[in-house]
Design a protein around this motif. Sequence first.
Motif, short mmCIF file in Angstrom:
data_model
loop_
_atom_site.label_atom_id
_atom_site.label_comp_id
_atom_site.label_asym_id
_atom_site.label_seq_id
_atom_site.Cartn_x
_atom_site.Cartn_y
_atom_site.Cartn_z
N UNK A 1 0.82 -1.20 0.00
CA UNK A 1 0.00 0.00 0.00
C UNK A 1 0.86 1.26 0.00
N UNK A 2 1.90 1.30 0.81
CA UNK A 2 2.77 2.47 0.87
C UNK A 2 3.44 2.74 -0.47
N UNK A 3 3.86 1.70 -1.19
CA UNK A 3 4.49 1.90 -2.49
C UNK A 3 3.54 2.54 -3.48
N UNK A 4 2.28 2.21 -3.40
CA UNK A 4 1.28 2.80 -4.28
C UNK A 4 1.14 4.29 -3.99
N UNK A 5 1.12 4.66 -2.72
CA UNK A 5 1.03 6.07 -2.35
C UNK A 5 2.23 6.85 -2.86
N UNK A 6 3.41 6.29 -2.67
CA UNK A 6 4.63 6.95 -3.11
C UNK A 6 4.63 7.12 -4.63
N UNK A 7 4.22 6.09 -5.35
CA UNK A 7 4.17 6.16 -6.81
C UNK A 7 3.20 7.25 -7.26
N UNK A 8 2.09 7.41 -6.55
CA UNK A 8 1.12 8.44 -6.90
C UNK A 8 1.71 9.82 -6.67
N UNK A 9 2.39 10.01 -5.55
CA UNK A 9 2.99 11.31 -5.26
C UNK A 9 4.05 11.65 -6.29
N UNK A 10 4.89 10.69 -6.65
CA UNK A 10 5.93 10.92 -7.65
C UNK A 10 5.30 11.24 -9.00
N UNK A 11 4.22 10.59 -9.35
CA UNK A 11 3.55 10.81 -10.63
C UNK A 11 2.88 12.18 -10.68
N UNK A 12 2.65 12.80 -9.53
CA UNK A 12 2.00 14.11 -9.49
C UNK A 12 2.96 15.25 -9.78
N UNK A 13 4.24 14.94 -9.93
CA UNK A 13 5.25 15.96 -10.18
C UNK A 13 6.12 15.57 -11.36
N UNK A 14 6.53 16.59 -12.13
CA UNK A 14 7.50 16.38 -13.20
C UNK A 14 8.85 16.89 -12.77
N UNK A 15 9.89 16.35 -13.37
CA UNK A 15 11.25 16.80 -13.12
C UNK A 15 11.61 17.88 -14.14
N UNK A 16 12.76 18.49 -13.92
CA UNK A 16 13.27 19.47 -14.88
C UNK A 16 13.44 18.83 -16.25
N UNK A 17 13.94 17.62 -16.27
CA UNK A 17 14.15 16.91 -17.53
C UNK A 17 12.81 16.64 -18.23
N UNK A 18 11.81 16.24 -17.45
CA UNK A 18 10.48 15.99 -18.02
C UNK A 18 9.95 17.23 -18.74
N UNK A 19 10.04 18.38 -18.08
CA UNK A 19 9.53 19.61 -18.70
C UNK A 19 10.38 20.04 -19.89
N UNK A 20 11.69 19.89 -19.78
CA UNK A 20 12.56 20.25 -20.90
C UNK A 20 12.18 19.43 -22.14
N UNK A 21 11.94 18.15 -21.95
CA UNK A 21 11.54 17.29 -23.07
C UNK A 21 10.16 17.67 -23.58
N UNK A 22 9.25 17.97 -22.69
CA UNK A 22 7.87 18.32 -23.07
C UNK A 22 7.85 19.61 -23.89
N UNK A 23 8.65 20.60 -23.48
CA UNK A 23 8.64 21.90 -24.13
C UNK A 23 9.75 22.07 -25.16
N UNK A 24 10.59 21.07 -25.34
CA UNK A 24 11.70 21.09 -26.29
C UNK A 24 12.59 22.32 -26.05
N UNK A 25 13.00 22.46 -24.80
CA UNK A 25 13.95 23.49 -24.40
C UNK A 25 14.99 22.84 -23.50
#
Length: 64
Positions: A1-25
């Motif tokens: 159960x705890x792993x599921x909560x952690x995975x949800x919290x992590x999925x609620x945020x993007x990293x700098x790399x995620x946004x750079x790839x999304x915006x192609x910058x």
Amino acid sequence: MENTKLATVVADFWTTKDLANRWVISERQVRDMAAAREIPALRVGKLWRFPVTRIEAWERSNQR
């Protein structure tokens, strides 16, 4: 159960790399925008994290 909560919290945020790839910058541009408070961001130690729902709302309100 705890792993599921952690995975949800992590999925609620993007990293700098995620946004750079999304915006192609560079990751540096994303960090600069976050530091200048141009985009919704949270600082966790030395790392920036970006709340998915707030970024998506920001994108919608800043479409050209």
